[in-house]
Design an enzyme around this catalytic site. Structure first.
Site, short mmCIF file in Angstrom:
data_model
loop_
_atom_site.label_atom_id
_atom_site.label_comp_id
_atom_site.label_asym_id
_atom_site.label_seq_id
_atom_site.Cartn_x
_atom_site.Cartn_y
_atom_site.Cartn_z
CE LYS A 66 -4.01 -2.11 2.22
NZ LYS A 66 -5.05 -1.96 3.26
CG ASP A 102 -8.12 0.25 3.78
OD1 ASP A 102 -8.84 -0.62 3.25
OD2 ASP A 102 -6.89 0.27 3.68
#
Ligand code: ATR
Length: 272
Positions: A66, A102
């Site tokens: 990420k 997220d």
């Protein structure tokens, strides 16, 4: 030919994203395919470029890539900048766009699926790693009365708070501490963003931090964890992170396709 999407990670075989996105595609009638791509640690950027050059339209990025996806993106959303991480890449004609879904996934699971308004509440966020960076900004966006980040290594909690203090207007409600510092404090929501549960452990949370009616939320999913058992024992309600997983996927799908799929049936299917 369907438009091509994929999740990239290492490991990736366990990922539920292909199943979730197949359900979203079926439900919305969008003509998309969604694969899982395992990238060797040195090979992330090459694998993304290969997928893009083969006509890929977007990717989800999971651990451990990420941060590298954040560096790779040429344009980034505000929430990706705050998280210092990207879990959603959209390949536009002129640039690779990076976003992070997220945090909004967690907030939607809490507020919509679990019916917990966060405005004015006292929130404890456990952990100061990547998972906490991903959700801290969207939690602050909900205007809690207080957001305390507790971590085993206190210095990391303080660094996280400094980072968000620079970037977020609601940062005055944010502070960092160690678990011992929590004694005597009460929270309406306790979110476990540590990786302790992966090894069957749980952070040294003192007893008594759950206010009446509080929710203990573990960002891990797949049933009970030591943290959820502790939360239940303290009289808290409990929830695992399956809803967050599906909600972050729905937000990626919306970014790519412009339609938001219904998450309830997909969460229910995955619980079977
Ligand atoms: P990252 O997401 O940045 O890769 P990580 O190493 O996976 O980080 O750790 C995520 C978080 O889980 C960290 O806050 C870590 O605490 P430390 O910063 O003190 O290492 C926390 N964590 C992992 N195992 C833990 C445990 N057994 N008890 C308490 N916290 C734990």
């Amino acid at each position: 030919m369907p438009d091509k999407y994929a999740v990239i990670g290492n490991p990736v075989a366990h990922s539920k994203s292909p199943l979730i996105h197949a359900e979203f595609a079926r439900q919305t009638g969008e003509d998309v395919s969604y694969a899982a791509i395992l990238a060797a640690h040195g090979d992330f950027e090459t694998a993304v470029e290969r997928f893009r050059s083969e006509g890929g339209r977007g990717m989800n990025v999971t651990l451990p890539f990420k941060h590298r996806a954040h560096a790779l993106a040429q344009k980034r959303s505000r929430r990706a900048e705050q998280a210092l991480a990207v879990n959603t890449l959209a390949f536009e004609s002129d640039a690779v766009h990076g976003d992070n879904t997220d945090g909004v996934g967690l907030v939607r699971d809490l507020t919509v699926n679990l019916g917990r308004a966060l405005r004015g509440t006292r929130i404890l966020l456990m952990g100061a790693g990547g998972a906490s960076y991903g959700v801290c900004g969207p939690l602050l966006d909900e205007s809690p009365a207080e957001l305390i980040v507790a971590n085993r290594t206190k210095a990391k909690a303080l660094t996280l708070c400094e980072h968000f203090r620079r970037l977020h207007p609601a940062a005055p409600v944010l502070s960092g501490c160690s678990y011992e510092d929590l004694a005597g404090k009460r929270f309406d929501l306790v979110v476990n963003a540590t990786s302790a549960g992966l090894t069957g452990e749980m952070p040294a949370l003192p007893p008594g931090v759950f206010a009446a009616g509080a929710l203990g939320y573990d960002m891990l999913y797949g049933g009970s964890t030591p943290f959820l058992e502790f939360a239940g024992g303290e009289g808290g309600e409990t929830a695992d992170g399956l809803g967050m997983l599906v909600e972050q996927a729905a937000e990626s799908f919306r970014i790519w396709r412009g339609v938001r799929p219904e998450t309830g049936p997909v969460i229910a299917m995955l619980r079977l």
